[in-house]
Design an enzyme around this catalytic site. Sequence first.
Site, PDB file in Angstrom:
ATOM      1  N   LYS A 210      -7.257 -15.468 -12.872  1.00 49.70           N
ATOM      2  CA  LYS A 210      -6.902 -14.691 -14.219  1.00 49.70           C
ATOM      3  C   LYS A 210      -5.529 -15.349 -14.714  1.00 49.70           C
ATOM      4  O   LYS A 210      -5.402 -15.976 -15.978  1.00 49.70           O
ATOM      5  CB  LYS A 210      -6.756 -13.238 -13.870  1.00 49.70           C
ATOM      6  CG  LYS A 210      -6.143 -12.376 -15.002  1.00 49.70           C
ATOM      7  CD  LYS A 210      -6.084 -10.839 -14.753  1.00 49.70           C
ATOM      8  CE  LYS A 210      -5.234 -10.249 -15.643  1.00 49.70           C
ATOM      9  NZ  LYS A 210      -4.910  -8.763 -15.485  1.00 49.70           N
ATOM     10  N   GLU A 216      -2.914 -20.335  -3.942  1.00 50.69           N
ATOM     11  CA  GLU A 216      -3.862 -20.816  -3.088  1.00 50.69           C
ATOM     12  C   GLU A 216      -4.998 -21.382  -3.890  1.00 50.69           C
ATOM     13  O   GLU A 216      -5.673 -22.411  -3.555  1.00 50.69           O
ATOM     14  CB  GLU A 216      -4.489 -19.543  -2.390  1.00 50.69           C
ATOM     15  CG  GLU A 216      -3.656 -18.676  -1.468  1.00 50.69           C
ATOM     16  CD  GLU A 216      -2.907 -17.771  -2.123  1.00 50.69           C
ATOM     17  OE1 GLU A 216      -2.395 -17.787  -3.266  1.00 50.69           O
ATOM     18  OE2 GLU A 216      -2.443 -16.651  -1.166  1.00 50.69           O
ATOM     19  N   GLY A 291      -7.262  -8.076 -12.099  1.00 41.18           N
ATOM     20  CA  GLY A 291      -8.141  -8.668 -11.277  1.00 41.18           C
ATOM     21  C   GLY A 291      -9.209  -7.979 -10.479  1.00 41.18           C
ATOM     22  O   GLY A 291     -10.298  -8.596 -10.572  1.00 41.18           O
ATOM     23  N   ARG A 292      -8.741  -7.101 -10.001  1.00 37.17           N
ATOM     24  CA  ARG A 292      -9.898  -6.243  -9.176  1.00 37.17           C
ATOM     25  C   ARG A 292     -10.967  -5.531 -10.023  1.00 37.17           C
ATOM     26  O   ARG A 292     -11.830  -4.985  -9.263  1.00 37.17           O
ATOM     27  CB  ARG A 292      -9.337  -5.389  -8.015  1.00 37.17           C
ATOM     28  CG  ARG A 292      -8.081  -4.427  -8.689  1.00 37.17           C
ATOM     29  CD  ARG A 292      -7.404  -3.782  -7.660  1.00 37.17           C
ATOM     30  NE  ARG A 292      -6.249  -3.048  -8.259  1.00 37.17           N
ATOM     31  CZ  ARG A 292      -5.199  -3.296  -8.690  1.00 37.17           C
ATOM     32  NH1 ARG A 292      -4.976  -4.650  -8.620  1.00 37.17           N
ATOM     33  NH2 ARG A 292      -4.201  -2.549  -9.198  1.00 37.17           N
ATOM     34  N   GLU A 377      -5.353  -1.925  -3.352  1.00 36.08           N
ATOM     35  CA  GLU A 377      -4.560  -2.524  -4.180  1.00 36.08           C
ATOM     36  C   GLU A 377      -4.248  -1.662  -5.408  1.00 36.08           C
ATOM     37  O   GLU A 377      -3.264  -1.621  -6.044  1.00 36.08           O
ATOM     38  CB  GLU A 377      -4.969  -3.862  -4.485  1.00 36.08           C
ATOM     39  CG  GLU A 377      -4.078  -5.048  -5.422  1.00 36.08           C
ATOM     40  CD  GLU A 377      -4.666  -6.278  -5.695  1.00 36.08           C
ATOM     41  OE1 GLU A 377      -4.473  -7.132  -4.565  1.00 36.08           O
ATOM     42  OE2 GLU A 377      -4.962  -6.712  -6.654  1.00 36.08           O
ATOM     43  N   HIS A 408     -22.767  -0.017  17.187  1.00 40.78           N
ATOM     44  CA  HIS A 408     -22.623  -0.571  18.470  1.00 40.78           C
ATOM     45  C   HIS A 408     -21.234  -1.197  18.855  1.00 40.78           C
ATOM     46  O   HIS A 408     -20.875  -1.991  19.518  1.00 40.78           O
ATOM     47  CB  HIS A 408     -23.696  -1.379  18.771  1.00 40.78           C
ATOM     48  CG  HIS A 408     -24.890  -0.688  18.462  1.00 40.78           C
ATOM     49  ND1 HIS A 408     -25.634  -0.463  19.534  1.00 40.78           N
ATOM     50  CD2 HIS A 408     -25.859  -0.721  17.573  1.00 40.78           C
ATOM     51  CE1 HIS A 408     -26.858   0.168  19.126  1.00 40.78           C
ATOM     52  NE2 HIS A 408     -27.123  -0.275  18.001  1.00 40.78           N
ATOM     53  N   LYS A 532       4.210 -13.513  -1.951  1.00 39.34           N
ATOM     54  CA  LYS A 532       4.037 -14.505  -2.516  1.00 39.34           C
ATOM     55  C   LYS A 532       5.279 -15.233  -2.806  1.00 39.34           C
ATOM     56  O   LYS A 532       5.362 -16.577  -2.651  1.00 39.34           O
ATOM     57  CB  LYS A 532       3.531 -14.425  -3.878  1.00 39.34           C
ATOM     58  CG  LYS A 532       2.177 -13.890  -4.025  1.00 39.34           C
ATOM     59  CD  LYS A 532       1.429 -13.913  -5.351  1.00 39.34           C
ATOM     60  CE  LYS A 532       0.333 -13.168  -5.681  1.00 39.34           C
ATOM     61  NZ  LYS A 532      -0.017 -13.129  -7.345  1.00 39.34           N
TER      62      LYS A 532
HETATM   63  O1  F6P Z   1      -3.364 -10.625  -4.700  1.00 39.11           O
HETATM   64  C1  F6P Z   1      -2.628 -10.433  -5.942  1.00 39.11           C
HETATM   65  C2  F6P Z   1      -3.405 -10.696  -7.127  1.00 39.11           C
HETATM   66  O2  F6P Z   1      -2.641 -10.809  -8.135  1.00 39.11           O
HETATM   67  C3  F6P Z   1      -4.780  -9.745  -7.189  1.00 39.11           C
HETATM   68  O3  F6P Z   1      -4.584  -8.788  -7.914  1.00 39.11           O
HETATM   69  C4  F6P Z   1      -5.777 -10.990  -7.941  1.00 39.11           C
HETATM   70  O4  F6P Z   1      -6.965 -10.453  -8.176  1.00 39.11           O
HETATM   71  C5  F6P Z   1      -5.271 -12.042  -7.034  1.00 39.11           C
HETATM   72  O5  F6P Z   1      -4.062 -12.026  -6.664  1.00 39.11           O
HETATM   73  C6  F6P Z   1      -5.997 -13.391  -7.878  1.00 39.11           C
HETATM   74  O6  F6P Z   1      -5.046 -13.454  -9.001  1.00 39.11           O
HETATM   75  P1  F6P Z   1      -5.649 -14.577 -10.035  1.00 39.11           P
HETATM   76  O7  F6P Z   1      -7.026 -14.207 -10.646  1.00 39.11           O
HETATM   77  O8  F6P Z   1      -4.754 -14.553 -11.217  1.00 39.11           O
HETATM   78  O9  F6P Z   1      -5.693 -15.890  -9.454  1.00 39.11           O
END
Ligand code: F6P
Length: 568
Positions: A210, A216, A291-292, A377, A408, A532
């Site tokens: 987003k 990452e 995002g979620r 979240e 199990h 972060k």
């Molecule tokens: O983990 C935090 C977060 O901001 C989430 O809310 C989001 O889904 C994720 O990082 C990834 O963010 P982006 O889509 O901006 O890379």
Amino acid sequence: MSDAPRLNRRPEWAELGDHRAGPMLHPSLRELFAADPGRAERYVVHAGDLRIDYSKHLITDETLALLLELAAATDVFGQRDAMFRGERVNVTENRPVLHTALRAPRDAVVEVDGENVVPAVHAVLDRMAAFADRVRSGDWTGHTGRRIRNVVNIGIGGSDLGPAMAYEALQAYTDRSLTVRFVSNVDGADLHEAVRDLDPAETLFVVASKTFTTIETLTNATSARSWLLAGLGEGTSRSGEAGNEAGNGIGSGAEKAVARHFVALSTNAGKVTEFGIDPDNMFEFWDWVGGRYSFDSAIGLSLMIAIGPDRFRELLDGFRTIDDHFRTAPPETNAPLLLGLLGVWYGDFFDAQSHAVLPYSHYLSKFTAYLQQLDMESNGKSVGRDGLPVEWQTGPVVWGTPGTNGQHAYFQLLHQGTKLIPADLIGFARPVAELEPELAAQHDLLMANLFAQGQALAFGKTAEEVRAEGVPEEQVPHRTFRGNRPTTTVLAPELTPSVLGQLIALYEHKVFVQGAIWNIDSFDQWGVELGKVLAKRVEPALTDGTDVPGLDPSTAALVAAYRALRDA
Ligand code: F6P
């Protein structure tokens, strides 16, 4: 700041407390069913294709009436309408919350600041569909002219969990000739394993972010680009050389290769271009999609490539079915409202700390992990929208894995442990159509387990029943089940794209209901920011031993130990 009474000062809250301390002090599901067998039929709601049975909960008609009064007092439906109208209900980020517009029909009108956003939503969906069709048909080829056979989604959190979960869930609907993988972890092993057996000439990377600033994702995307260019024999040239207009260190042959093998899903065109992805290869969404809550936006592209645009549309229609249900069903039969209220009942009046989601479907193996982000979240907050610390429980720990495997592993604790853990049991009347007859025949056994678990959790086994089986007296306490472990059973005809959309929207709106009652902002996520920021600050201490100011003694010692071990 509103002058409404705080949640725990409301008379409806006090009445629920009295109800719990009075008639519901030691609720017994055996007694509740004996006194009112009709609850088996009465405590069932239908939402779309979902049959939701909540009869095995520690509730009576009075409990439900009191919970519904709480919902009315906290104006859950008023808050719902404000969300659907596009008001800025995400108060701490000052944004509307309009994931529901992502599945609105073409002719719907949903306005943000006076502008109807539905045409833009459908324009992106159309572009996605055209692109997905080109990849699926082989019309979109890689840099060397070879057909794309592998799709690798690179994203994390909301830019990974949704499409990864849905790809797993809808495998029976996917084009099996395509290999679709999801890379999220900054641990290089994730990308390594995802691409090690792939041919770069046939691989498309879908970079989903987003913000397009998530470390990452950008790190993995950069490594994926290097892997691609090395594999294609398109070396990178240094920044500033001819053909490197984007200033991102890649030459023109490489740029052309990236243009065929990388697409971006983002709200941030500037950062996408800076990374070196052609804006023509970007599929857009908007900051009013959390995002979620984003996987039915452009974030679903890799899923759309896998299942095709028509199936993706069915998925969106499934979401919309539950949106419509949530918007229009009266409180007594409104499934997200009832499920949300039940969660409040257990969290705030029984001090339940967690909630298990147990799908009886192998295909839903990532469903609970997806819900963890959606719920935790969203509702893992301890400050209200009024800026004051909450004085009540908010979101539970959500966990679980598919049945029957969990039976199990950890069901022992569910049945006989000291904790009250409400659980959702999710099952389907039919297995997916493509199973071979012998495997399809196993479905009854799978579902028998679901029903048996719900029964055992609710009604347990009394000492008398254990004795009647001739069990030696000293073993009776160990083999007795107290029961009264509440479950919701969600039954649907079959795991189709539409049903998956319905299930997700059910949980999205349940989470909304709870946030509305708890008076928290379910749509921000400030809690993930600190880690972060600190990771960025700590990294130089690891890589080159830079003295990072402000490292606490414990973390400094860990960093030193890590470096010593690494360099030994
Ligand atoms: O983990 C935090 C977060 O901001 C989430 O809310 C989001 O889904 C994720 O990082 C990834 O963010 P982006 O889509 O901006 O890379």
